[in-house]
Design a protein around this motif. Structure first.
Motif, PDB file in Angstrom:
ATOM      1  N   ASN A  35     -42.616-107.117  -0.344  1.00 25.60           N
ATOM      2  CA  ASN A  35     -43.188-107.653  -1.581  1.00 25.60           C
ATOM      3  C   ASN A  35     -42.098-107.800  -2.645  1.00 25.60           C
ATOM      4  N   ASP A  81     -48.591-105.979  -5.123  1.00 20.10           N
ATOM      5  CA  ASP A  81     -49.161-106.432  -3.856  1.00 20.10           C
ATOM      6  C   ASP A  81     -48.770-107.878  -3.583  1.00 20.10           C
ATOM      7  N   GLY A  82     -47.995-108.087  -2.518  1.00 26.23           N
ATOM      8  CA  GLY A  82     -47.540-109.431  -2.162  1.00 26.23           C
ATOM      9  C   GLY A  82     -48.671-110.405  -1.902  1.00 26.23           C
TER      10      GLY A  82
END
Length: 112
Positions: A35, A81-82
């Motif tokens: 991420n 959070d990617g």
């Protein structure tokens, strides 16, 4: 260039195929595995010239939250959070392309 994607995403698969067909070299980065952090996202946002909200893979919940958030809060959220990040991203030395729009990528990469 860095090609930031989620391999299971159909749009990312289309973009990767397009890059490969045009013989454009890139470093592949799986957003779920790696991420982007706050600093990286902040730099990409600045380089892109786009509003920060364009970096979000928006869902109903986020659409309601984003207007009340500061840029600082949005960057912090993206860095957690990617899967919140709109993908694919193509990051070059002086540009960042967010999402895959073939005509836009072709123009930017000189492949018209």
């Amino acid at each position: 260039m860095i090609f930031v994607c989620y391999p299971k995403c159909s749009t990312c698969q289309k973009a990767k195929k397009w890059l490969d067909e045009h013989h454009i070299s890139y470093e592949l980065r799986d957003i779920k595995e790696e991420n982007p952090g706050y600093e990286e996202l902040a730099a990409w946002h600045q380089r892109s010239g786009l509003p920060l909200k364009r970096f979000f893979n928006t869902s109903g919940l986020l659409k309601d939250k984003l207007p009340g958030m500061s840029e600082e809060e949005m960057l912090q959220l993206l860095a957690t959070d990617g899967m919140l990040v709109k993908r694919p991203l193509l990051v070059g030395g002086d540009f960042v392309l967010v999402g895959f729009k073939e005509a836009q990528w072709a123009e930017r990469l000189g492949k018209l």
